[in-house]
Scaffold this active site. Structure first.
Site, PDB file in Angstrom:
ATOM      1  N   LYS B  87      17.611 -12.973   4.133  1.00 31.89           N
ATOM      2  CA  LYS B  87      16.677 -11.962   3.755  1.00 31.89           C
ATOM      3  C   LYS B  87      17.541 -10.612   3.758  1.00 31.89           C
ATOM      4  CE  LYS B  87      12.151 -10.034   5.017  1.00 31.89           C
ATOM      5  NZ  LYS B  87      11.190 -10.256   6.192  1.00 31.89           N
ATOM      6  N   SER B 162       6.329 -10.273   4.131  1.00 32.72           N
ATOM      7  CA  SER B 162       7.413  -9.606   3.559  1.00 32.72           C
ATOM      8  C   SER B 162       8.801 -10.542   2.915  1.00 32.72           C
ATOM      9  CB  SER B 162       7.927  -8.316   4.451  1.00 32.72           C
ATOM     10  OG  SER B 162       8.803  -8.899   5.389  1.00 32.72           O
ATOM     11  N   SER B 186       5.512 -12.167   8.392  1.00 31.95           N
ATOM     12  CA  SER B 186       6.451 -12.180   7.108  1.00 31.95           C
ATOM     13  C   SER B 186       7.041 -13.169   6.802  1.00 31.95           C
ATOM     14  CB  SER B 186       7.159 -10.818   7.297  1.00 31.95           C
ATOM     15  OG  SER B 186       6.795  -9.492   7.035  1.00 31.95           O
TER      16      SER B 186
END
Lengths: 96, 493
Positions: B87, B162, B186
């Site tokens: 990420k 997320s 997330s």
């Protein structure tokens, strides 16, 4: 709870160092009031004598050995600064 | 050339299957990496799951991995040669790291975070940086300065957030393992919405050094994979004790895969009724009920229980996380890195302008919320109160784990929703995390795995364990996965 006022939002903006447009400020005022309103139910939870939790791993304060390590490369670090001068980061005047 | 009968057999293979092919000399890491890079190039216009792709670096890492796999140098690991994504809130030396924010556009970190360093040492091939909600704040990946991510099951829908980039990439076969961060769900919520496995380990198992901080007492790095075994393998690689993160817990850790094959006969599994919230979709509810039946059939003792404070977890989270965020994000001052304002009159004005322009709407909202909760006159009523209720929520879990080995719940009350559907009402968006947030508040391990389908879209099943009970949640998840095979469902993309 009472709705936030435009002055409340202005005060938070100053504390947070974030400049908002007038339109953004008004939207923020309405949304924050709504969200904070949802939080009022917490007041009903009995927390008399309950210690607050900051972290979940009851870790003790950790001390590292006082040994020197190579620092980050200055040139690479300064490449990221919006404004720099030689070996320094340059900022706008602090005092007017 | 590969001996895979079809491309999709490669794209949707597990990391373990890929490693077996490497060991059998049927495929090299360079070949697998090239196949992934081609796949990324063809799918990215539809998915947007990457912010940055690093092909040259990936091929270089793959070449080294191939040497290692053929016996040169160190013993290979479970991830040697395996193409992965991290990420874009993981600090990567020499590769732009934006956290999907305009304020960090162009920022090139001079160092690797610990998780990235461990992945490189393990010989993993990092394909690039995954899209996310700005600074990991969001549940739909719509809050990205680099555009939303599209769900590979239906590109009109969100992948969750997320960690929407890693979720979509693993689901679509753009990489074999994704690494995300989980502050309130997330990793698990996008895993659920994309039909993959996602785990948030016990707080402190994975070093946060080099993870761009959001809510420091809640943030934890974890893997997103196509099988529970891959998840255990990946966790073995990234967990460590790290002197650069004072909250990382002392090693050594167990082999997180030690109970993959143990089954769940006799395991006591609690079903906290508060997680079956009012707004839960009927399709999610019926998939969950079917899952409970499966667990019983596998020999587990499945019992309903109650965690009454669950109803307050959302408020506790949306006070504590924004409060910590407002402090953590004060470092983005337009001086040291990222977006600056060099024509302002004063330093203070430069900072206000950079932050006003650089942060997106949701990030500003959370900074304002946190700043308010920490400000004079409100600190006791909001922040302190939330921390005290946090203690009570932890106690409630501790008591539950006297009776149960693990708890089981739905991961999210809904399947993937349409892009744009929840953007006008922040509180409605926050409700997506109602089943995942309590876990972060208490610092517990939790995994979401594919747990059925509803109207052609994946449903997530969540197991929660006691602190340091990571192997138990993996054990339960593996038994369920073997029995159902939901993880073998893939999007037609």
């Amino acid at each position: 709870m009472d709705p936030l006022t435009p002055e409340d939002v202005e005060h938070i903006a100053q504390l947070a160092y974030i400049k908002l447009s007038d339109e953004e400020s008004e939207k923020m005022r309405i949304q924050l009031t709504n969200i904070l309103g949802q939080f009022q139910a917490l007041a009903a939870v009995d927390t008399e004598g309950v210690e607050p939790t900051g972290h979940t791993t009851d870790a003790n304060t950790v001390m590292r050995r006082d040994e020197p390590h190579p620092p980050l490369d200055r040139e690479l670090v300064l490449q990221n600064a919006p404004d720099s001068d030689g070996e320094f980061v340059r900022v706008r005047p602090v005092l007017e | 050339m590969t001996t895979w009968s079809t491309d999709s057999e490669l794209y949707f293979a597990t990391a373990r299957e890929l490693r077996t092919r490497f060991d059998n000399r049927e495929l090299s890491s360079v070949e697998a990496t090239r196949a992934m890079l081609d796949r990324i190039e063809s799918l990215e216009p539809d998915l947007n799951s990457f912010i940055t792709v690093t092909p040259e670096r990936a091929i270089k890492q793959a070449r080294l991995a191939d040497q290692r796999l053929r016996g040169a140098g160190q013993e290979p690991t479970a991830l040697t040669g395996v193409p992965v994504m991290v990420k874009d809130n993981f600090s990567t030396e020499g590769v732009e790291t934006t956290a999907a924010s305009k304020i960090l556009k162009g920022y090139i970190p001079p160092y690797d975070g610990t998780a990235v360093q461990l992945l490189k040492e393990a010989g993993a091939v990092i394909l690039g940086k995954g899209n996310l909600d700005e600074f990991a704040m969001g549940s739909s990946n719509e809050n990205s300065a680099y555009g939303p991510v599209h769900n590979p099951w239906d590109t009109d829908r969100v992948p969750g957030g997320s960690s929407g980039g890693p979720g979509a990439a693993v689901a679509a076969g753009e990489c074999f393992v994704g690494f995300g961060s989980d502050t309130g769900g997330s990793i698990r919520q996008p895993a659920a919405l994309c039909g993959v496995v996602g785990m948030k380990p016990t707080y402190g198992l994975v070093s946060r050094y080099g993870l761009l901080a959001f809510g420091s007492s809640l943030d934890q790095i974890g893997p997103m994979t196509r099988s529970v075994a891959d998840c255990a393998d990946a966790l073995n690689v990234i967990s460590s004790h790290d002197h650069r993160d004072s909250t990382s817990v002392p090693a050594p850790f167990a082999d997180f895969g030690q109970d993959l094959e143990s089954g769940i006969s006799g395991m006591n599994i609690g079903v906290p009724k508060e997680y079956l919230v009012d707004g839960i979709e009927p399709g999610v509810r019926s998939a969950f009920e079917a899952s409970l039946k499966t667990l019983e059939d596998l020999g587990a003792n499945v019992t309903e229980t109650s965690l009454p404070l669950t109803d307050h977890a959302l408020a506790v989270y949306y006070i504590i996380a924004p409060s910590e965020a407002s402090a953590n994000l004060s470092r983005y001052d337009g001086v040291k890195y990222g977006l600056g304002s060099t024509d302002s009159r004063t330093s203070a004005e430069a900072t206000e302008t950079a932050r006003g322009k650089g942060f997106g709407e949701e990030v500003k909202r959370r900074i304002f919320l946190g700043t308010y909760a920490l400000s004079a006159g409100y600190y006791d009523a909001y922040y302190k109160k939330a921390q005290r209720v946090r203690t009570l929520i932890r106690r409630e879990f501790t008591d539950a784990f006297l009776k149960f080995d693990v708890l089981v719940t739905p991961t999210s009350p809904s399947v993937a929703f349409k892009i744009g559907d929840k953007m006008d009402d922040p509180f409605k968006m926050y409700m997506n995390d109602v089943c995942t947030i309590p876990v972060n508040i208490a610092g517990l391990p939790s995994i979401s795995i594919p747990g059925g389908m509803s109207e052609g879209l994946p449903v997530g099943l969540q197991f929660i364990g006691p602190q340091f009970g990571d192997t138990a949640v993996i054990q339960a998840a593996a038994a369920y996965e073997r029995a159902t095979g939901w993880h073998l469902e893939h999007p037609l993309i």
